[in-house]
Scaffold this motif. Sequence first.
Motif, PDB file in Angstrom:
ATOM      1  N   PHE A 146      -7.473  15.647  -2.155  1.00 10.35           N
ATOM      2  CA  PHE A 146      -7.904  16.774  -1.078  1.00 10.35           C
ATOM      3  C   PHE A 146      -7.734  16.309   0.593  1.00 10.35           C
ATOM      4  O   PHE A 146      -6.895  17.166   1.573  1.00 10.35           O
ATOM      5  N   LEU A 147      -7.434  15.143   0.112  1.00  9.90           N
ATOM      6  CA  LEU A 147      -7.533  14.688   2.082  1.00  9.90           C
ATOM      7  C   LEU A 147      -6.284  15.378   2.082  1.00  9.90           C
ATOM      8  O   LEU A 147      -5.439  15.775   3.396  1.00  9.90           O
ATOM      9  N   LEU A 148      -5.018  14.723   1.723  1.00 15.36           N
ATOM     10  CA  LEU A 148      -3.506  15.131   2.448  1.00 15.36           C
ATOM     11  C   LEU A 148      -3.527  17.024   2.300  1.00 15.36           C
ATOM     12  O   LEU A 148      -2.842  17.295   3.396  1.00 15.36           O
ATOM     13  N   ALA A 149      -4.373  17.807   1.510  1.00 11.43           N
ATOM     14  CA  ALA A 149      -4.497  18.819   1.907  1.00 11.43           C
ATOM     15  C   ALA A 149      -4.849  19.193   3.018  1.00 11.43           C
ATOM     16  O   ALA A 149      -4.188  20.109   3.206  1.00 11.43           O
ATOM     17  N   ALA A 150      -6.006  18.778   3.068  1.00 14.53           N
ATOM     18  CA  ALA A 150      -7.113  19.185   4.298  1.00 14.53           C
ATOM     19  C   ALA A 150      -6.372  18.993   5.763  1.00 14.53           C
ATOM     20  O   ALA A 150      -6.138  19.731   6.497  1.00 14.53           O
ATOM     21  N   LEU A 151      -5.899  17.332   5.355  1.00 12.55           N
ATOM     22  CA  LEU A 151      -5.190  17.107   7.276  1.00 12.55           C
ATOM     23  C   LEU A 151      -3.528  17.089   7.036  1.00 12.55           C
ATOM     24  O   LEU A 151      -3.867  16.822   8.239  1.00 12.55           O
TER      25      LEU A 151
ATOM     26  N   ILE B 109      -0.237   8.560  11.807  1.00 15.93           N
ATOM     27  CA  ILE B 109      -1.543   8.945  11.002  1.00 15.93           C
ATOM     28  C   ILE B 109      -1.099   8.856   9.927  1.00 15.93           C
ATOM     29  O   ILE B 109      -0.724  10.182   8.743  1.00 15.93           O
ATOM     30  N   TYR B 110      -1.426   7.484   9.120  1.00 11.16           N
ATOM     31  CA  TYR B 110      -1.130   7.436   7.701  1.00 11.16           C
ATOM     32  C   TYR B 110      -2.615   6.794   7.215  1.00 11.16           C
ATOM     33  O   TYR B 110      -3.448   7.053   7.459  1.00 11.16           O
ATOM     34  N   LEU B 111      -2.735   7.892   5.989  1.00 11.83           N
ATOM     35  CA  LEU B 111      -3.614   8.130   5.313  1.00 11.83           C
ATOM     36  C   LEU B 111      -2.876   6.606   3.974  1.00 11.83           C
ATOM     37  O   LEU B 111      -1.918   6.364   3.504  1.00 11.83           O
ATOM     38  N   LEU B 112      -3.919   5.527   3.879  1.00 10.56           N
ATOM     39  CA  LEU B 112      -3.587   4.270   2.817  1.00 10.56           C
ATOM     40  C   LEU B 112      -4.011   4.218   1.713  1.00 10.56           C
ATOM     41  O   LEU B 112      -5.642   4.529   1.666  1.00 10.56           O
ATOM     42  N   TYR B 113      -3.892   3.652   0.616  1.00 11.29           N
ATOM     43  CA  TYR B 113      -4.362   3.517  -0.290  1.00 11.29           C
ATOM     44  C   TYR B 113      -3.606   2.515  -1.334  1.00 11.29           C
ATOM     45  O   TYR B 113      -1.874   2.469  -1.490  1.00 11.29           O
ATOM     46  N   GLN B 114      -3.940   1.924  -1.613  1.00 12.90           N
ATOM     47  CA  GLN B 114      -3.819   0.987  -3.394  1.00 12.90           C
ATOM     48  C   GLN B 114      -3.020   1.772  -4.300  1.00 12.90           C
ATOM     49  O   GLN B 114      -3.611   2.966  -4.907  1.00 12.90           O
TER      50      GLN B 114
ATOM     51  N   VAL C  94       0.899  -1.723   0.069  1.00  9.43           N
ATOM     52  CA  VAL C  94      -0.365  -0.002   0.111  1.00  9.43           C
ATOM     53  C   VAL C  94       0.703   1.316   0.250  1.00  9.43           C
ATOM     54  O   VAL C  94       2.181   1.142   0.389  1.00  9.43           O
ATOM     55  N   VAL C  95      -0.116   2.425  -0.726  1.00  8.86           N
ATOM     56  CA  VAL C  95       0.631   3.340  -0.580  1.00  8.86           C
ATOM     57  C   VAL C  95       0.319   4.696   0.659  1.00  8.86           C
ATOM     58  O   VAL C  95      -0.533   4.099   0.809  1.00  8.86           O
ATOM     59  N   ALA C  96       1.279   4.646   1.836  1.00  6.48           N
ATOM     60  CA  ALA C  96       1.001   5.329   3.191  1.00  6.48           C
ATOM     61  C   ALA C  96       2.002   6.336   3.041  1.00  6.48           C
ATOM     62  O   ALA C  96       2.688   6.798   3.468  1.00  6.48           O
ATOM     63  N   ARG C  97       0.637   7.778   3.794  1.00  2.00           N
ATOM     64  CA  ARG C  97       1.194   9.220   3.973  1.00  2.00           C
ATOM     65  C   ARG C  97       0.669   9.707   4.595  1.00  2.00           C
ATOM     66  O   ARG C  97      -0.358   9.508   5.191  1.00  2.00           O
TER      67      ARG C  97
END
Length: 301
Positions: A292-297, A272-277, A153-156
């Motif tokens: 959007f969520l990366l910019a907002a959070l 805290i990580y945002l995860l997606y494939q 997964v990609v973890a931002r």
Amino acid sequence: MDRMRALQYLLKVADTLSFSQAARAFDVPASSISRRIADLEAELGATLLHRTTRAVRLTEIGALYVEQVRAGMSQLREAEELLGLRSATPSGTLRISAMPSYGQLLLMPALERFSDRYPDIVLDVHLSDALVDLGRDQVDIAIRGGRQPQARVVARKLDSHRFVLVATPQYLAEAGTPENIEVLLHHRCLLYRGPHSLIRWQALTAEGWQELPTVPAFICNDGAGLMAMVLRHKGIALLPGWSVAGYLQRGELVRIELAEPVSVSRAGEGGIYLLYQAGRYQVPKVKVAVDFLLAALSQPD
């Protein structure tokens, strides 16, 4: 035989290890699930499931087959959704999983703004501390705390996951402010219960990490419930910095600094990580949501 339907039934039985649960998921009789999978086994010439009166489980070859089918079904869904690239307006159902406290406090306000900007995207939000497999659980985006995930997964990183001891000024005025862990143990400690067990506090002492033998004054598996008790002057809690930042700025809570660092884990603060494939980022609804969520959070360390 409807091969696609049989495969969908097989994957659900593999996930739940139950014909009855799979039947409820598809709103069909359990006998239909069993019969379709039996027909599939007959066509393949292989036994995929061990069945007894009490349990069902995958055979060795069944487990290997399910793994390949799951990957293929995921690729098929991605291929179908990529057809949406022809549309200038992102649309469809976006499935998001997030930790309850983070979801309620930070994610949901951001999603309100996201929904205003992208009204054709239907948000399907699941707030849970349970771990998810993005492919298996058909989740587009997950938000989780802990160490950076390594596999597939990609973890931002959105924020640090540093825990801080806090209490209200009124509580500390009445009970005193602890300066070390020995004094802390005599205070009213408010603890969080995770999905599997009570989360005990850990302290880094001169002898190394040790679990603090706190006697809980209150236990809750909901971050909002724990926060409510802290704000009612009921004791000291160990909470994520992102969840208490506003309260600290407004003076509603005070951060307690001890001589010894206290945390919920001996592995460090994590994040805290945002995860997606990675492959899913090409799908318009996923791309706009991730951006959007990366910019907002996202918060600076």
